[in-house]
Write a protein that holds these residues in place. Sequence first.
Motif, PDB file in Angstrom:
ATOM      1  N   LYS A 202       0.823  -1.211   0.000  1.00 34.48           N
ATOM      2  CA  LYS A 202       0.000   0.000   0.000  1.00 34.48           C
ATOM      3  C   LYS A 202       0.859   1.263   0.000  1.00 34.48           C
ATOM      4  O   LYS A 202       0.552   2.237  -0.699  1.00 34.48           O
ATOM      5  CB  LYS A 202      -0.926  -0.008   1.217  1.00 34.48           C
ATOM      6  N   ALA A 206       0.871   3.976  -3.145  1.00 34.90           N
ATOM      7  CA  ALA A 206       0.516   5.384  -2.929  1.00 34.90           C
ATOM      8  C   ALA A 206       1.636   6.311  -3.392  1.00 34.90           C
ATOM      9  O   ALA A 206       1.398   7.351  -4.011  1.00 34.90           O
ATOM     10  CB  ALA A 206       0.214   5.614  -1.448  1.00 34.90           C
ATOM     11  N   SER A 225      -2.267   9.553   0.309  1.00 34.04           N
ATOM     12  CA  SER A 225      -1.996   8.122   0.445  1.00 34.04           C
ATOM     13  C   SER A 225      -2.973   7.502   1.418  1.00 34.04           C
ATOM     14  O   SER A 225      -3.621   8.178   2.177  1.00 34.04           O
ATOM     15  CB  SER A 225      -0.575   7.913   0.946  1.00 34.04           C
TER      16      SER A 225
END
Length: 225
Positions: A202, A206, A225
Motif C-alpha cells: 500500500k 501510494a 496516500s
Amino acid sequence: MAKSLFIFALVLLSGCTTVVIDEYRRSEGELARGDSVVILGRRHSSEYETEPDLIDCVGRHLHNPKRGVTVIPEQHFVDAMYPWFEPRTAPMHLKSLDRLVDIPEVRERMETYGVKYIVWIDGSTETTASAGSIGCSIGTGGAGCFGFGTWDKESDYEASVWDFRDRELSGKLSADAKGTSYMPAIVIPIPLIARVQNNACKGMAAQLQQFLLPAQPAGGKSSSS
C-alpha cells in the motif's frame, strides 16, 4: 454497532507494522490520457523471487483510471510480449531495453498498449526471527492449547521506474516494512498478524501514484496516500 465491533476486532487481531518509503526522482511524472503503466517483478535471482502476489497488490492499488493511472496486469503483459519479458530474457538494464525496442514487433506491441512506464520491483518479504512455543493436547475433558509464540517479518522492496518512450530511468522508490506477529494460546490460539507485505504494498502504490502523475498546479487538488 455490529460494524463497530467488527472494526474493533480487526484492530485487536492485527500486529504492529512500521513502513518507511524513500524516493529518488530524476524527472517529473508525465502520464497522459491513453498512457499505461506495467508493474513487473524481478525473478532473476536464485535466492528469491519477487512475489507475484506483491506485484498484483501494487497493481490493484495503483490502478485508478479516474485519477489517470491505468495498470496492465503483469501476467497479461508478459504473455502478450512473449518471450521478451520472461525471467530469463527480460531486460536488466536500460541498454538492454534499447536493443529490445529496436525489434519492430516489440515496439509495435508496446505502442499498442500505450506503455509509458515500466516499473520493475525487486525484493521480498522474509521471516527474520521467531520465538516461543505452543502445545496442544486432547483429553477426556476436551482439547486445548497453551503457550505463546512470536515471529518477526521484514519486507525490503525497490522499484525502478523506466520511461519507455524516452528510454531513461525516471527514478527509484524503496519500501522497508517491519512487523511482529503474536500468537497467544489459552485453550484456543489467537493469531495477531502483522500485515508487513500488505502494508509495504500500500505504501509503495501510494508513492508510485504521486511519482507517476504530473505535478498538480498550485491550488489544485492533491492526491493522498
